[in-house]
Design a protein around this motif. Structure first.
Motif, PDB file in Angstrom:
ATOM      1  N   ARG A   1     -17.540 -29.156 -25.706  1.00 41.07           N
ATOM      2  CA  ARG A   1     -18.498 -29.655 -24.597  1.00 41.07           C
ATOM      3  C   ARG A   1     -20.036 -30.041 -25.253  1.00 41.07           C
ATOM      4  O   ARG A   1     -20.632 -30.305 -24.641  1.00 41.07           O
ATOM      5  CB  ARG A   1     -18.811 -28.769 -23.660  1.00 41.07           C
ATOM      6  N   THR A   2     -20.060 -30.283 -26.636  1.00 39.83           N
ATOM      7  CA  THR A   2     -21.181 -30.499 -27.435  1.00 39.83           C
ATOM      8  C   THR A   2     -21.497 -31.965 -27.021  1.00 39.83           C
ATOM      9  O   THR A   2     -20.748 -32.930 -27.395  1.00 39.83           O
ATOM     10  CB  THR A   2     -20.928 -30.283 -28.625  1.00 39.83           C
TER      11      THR A   2
ATOM     12  N   TYR B   1     -17.065 -18.912 -26.254  1.00 45.22           N
ATOM     13  CA  TYR B   1     -17.806 -19.387 -27.049  1.00 45.22           C
ATOM     14  C   TYR B   1     -19.331 -19.435 -26.802  1.00 45.22           C
ATOM     15  O   TYR B   1     -20.599 -19.386 -27.411  1.00 45.22           O
ATOM     16  CB  TYR B   1     -17.682 -21.110 -27.016  1.00 45.22           C
ATOM     17  N   ASP B   2     -19.637 -19.022 -25.633  1.00 45.14           N
ATOM     18  CA  ASP B   2     -21.052 -18.849 -24.989  1.00 45.14           C
ATOM     19  C   ASP B   2     -21.391 -17.418 -24.952  1.00 45.14           C
ATOM     20  O   ASP B   2     -22.488 -17.219 -24.697  1.00 45.14           O
ATOM     21  CB  ASP B   2     -21.196 -19.477 -23.549  1.00 45.14           C
TER      22      ASP B   2
ATOM     23  N   ASN C   1     -15.967 -25.916 -31.081  1.00 45.70           N
ATOM     24  CA  ASN C   1     -15.500 -24.570 -30.501  1.00 45.70           C
ATOM     25  C   ASN C   1     -15.336 -25.001 -29.130  1.00 45.70           C
ATOM     26  O   ASN C   1     -14.168 -24.800 -28.309  1.00 45.70           O
ATOM     27  CB  ASN C   1     -16.319 -23.553 -30.772  1.00 45.70           C
ATOM     28  N   SER C   2     -16.258 -25.400 -28.452  1.00 49.33           N
ATOM     29  CA  SER C   2     -16.367 -25.578 -26.821  1.00 49.33           C
ATOM     30  C   SER C   2     -15.615 -26.719 -26.444  1.00 49.33           C
ATOM     31  O   SER C   2     -15.110 -26.937 -25.413  1.00 49.33           O
ATOM     32  CB  SER C   2     -17.831 -25.376 -26.298  1.00 49.33           C
TER      33      SER C   2
ATOM     34  N   THR D   1     -10.181 -28.703 -30.904  1.00 50.42           N
ATOM     35  CA  THR D   1     -11.074 -28.106 -30.151  1.00 50.42           C
ATOM     36  C   THR D   1     -10.186 -27.615 -28.914  1.00 50.42           C
ATOM     37  O   THR D   1      -8.863 -27.611 -29.085  1.00 50.42           O
ATOM     38  CB  THR D   1     -11.819 -29.265 -29.338  1.00 50.42           C
TER      39      THR D   1
ATOM     40  N   SER E   1     -10.862 -29.347 -22.700  1.00 48.98           N
ATOM     41  CA  SER E   1     -12.511 -29.666 -22.755  1.00 48.98           C
ATOM     42  C   SER E   1     -12.683 -31.184 -22.541  1.00 48.98           C
ATOM     43  O   SER E   1     -11.653 -31.895 -22.863  1.00 48.98           O
ATOM     44  CB  SER E   1     -12.917 -29.203 -24.078  1.00 48.98           C
TER      45      SER E   1
END
Length: 281
Positions: A189-190, A233-234, A186-187, A211, A215
């Motif tokens: 950035r994982t 997402y956060d 989703n982000s 995604t 990003s």
């Protein structure tokens, strides 16, 4: 809701298009102004304003303004972007579905057919060479990765899905040229996904990511399938993003199935026949 209005504009009468553009230019003002002023600003009659609302599938101006006010609100954090704390069940039903439909319409209008074509060809080529296709995701995206593995496994592809960061790193280490990794996030950035993706890329595997645009994960991919939506997402529960990722997987699986061609039909037919014994008559 706003995306649905934008997508519907070309099919409306010219006068109703002016009302639609008024909504898109300042939705908060539209939700609060009386019909007389709305008609004046759009240079249309008052019945045209009401007619526009009904063309968009609402009961009338009051119903339209109620839903519009909800769609442009900040929503309830960690629940849903469009839902308010005092919403009735009927309001939640409409808002959740409208938000999802709007995201789907936006994706339909914005999606890159070229990127999907390249991703499908890379997956089909991996299948033809007998190499591995792996799906990576963590958390909610890990569930989507498992769904993707299930869809592609049914097509006879050599696939596996990992949602554990350690397993992703170990498996990525074993990949090489001709293999393909589909990373879902989703982000974008994982850390676990970025680490595994970089390892697989260094080893020569083709990296496809589903995604958000802009990003870090998207920047490091060979092929990026953009999954852009307004859901933070956060801050909100991943509802729209999860459904959008599933739709992208469905589109990709369908195109790959077409690339494989006629050899797939007997296999799927036999699979269906074998599964019949697992169901009660």
């Amino acid at each position: 809701m706003l995306e649905r209005i934008k997508a519907s504009l070309p099919s409306l009468a010219p006068a109703e298009q002016r009302v639609g553009r008024l909504v898109l230019n300042d939705p908060r003002a539209f939700a609060s102004l009386p019909v007389t002023e709305l008609a004046e600003r759009a240079h249309v009659s008052k019945p045209t304003v009401v007619r526009f609302c009904r063309s968009m599938g609402y009961d009338g101006l009051s119903d339209f303004k109620l839903k519009l006010a909800g769609s442009v609100s900040e929503g309830v954090p960690f629940i849903h972007r469009s839902v308010d704390a005092d919403d009735k069940t009927a309001d939640v039903l409409v808002k959740v579905i409208d938000n999802t439909v709007a995201a789907f319409l936006k994706y339909r209008n914005d999606a890159s057919a070229g990127a999907i074509e390249r991703a499908a060809e890379a997956l089909a080529a991996t299948h033809r060479s007998g190499r591995r296709i792996e799906f990576y995701g963590v958390g909610n995206s890990g569930i989507v990765a498992q769904d993707a593995q299930h869809k592609f496994f049914r097509l006879g592809l050599n696939t596996i899905a990992y949602s554990d960061g350690h397993m992703q790193v170990m498996s990525a280490t074993l990949l090489g040229p001709g293999d393909c990794v589909v990373v879902i996030s989703n982000s974008g950035r994982t850390r676990d996904l970025m680490d595994a993706s970089e390892i697989a890329r260094r080893n020569g595997a083709t990296i496809i990511v589903i995604t958000a645009t802009g990003s870090p994960l998207a920047a490091g991919a060979h092929i990026h399938l953009a999954a852009d939506h307004p859901e933070g997402y956060d801050r909100y529960s991943p509802m729209v993003s999860r459904l959008l990722h599933l739709v992208i997987v469905d589109v990709l699986a369908t195109v790959v199935a077409l690339r494989i061609g006629g050899e797939l039909q007997p296999l799927l037919r036999e699979m269906k026949n074998n599964l019949r014994s697992k169901r009660y008559a």
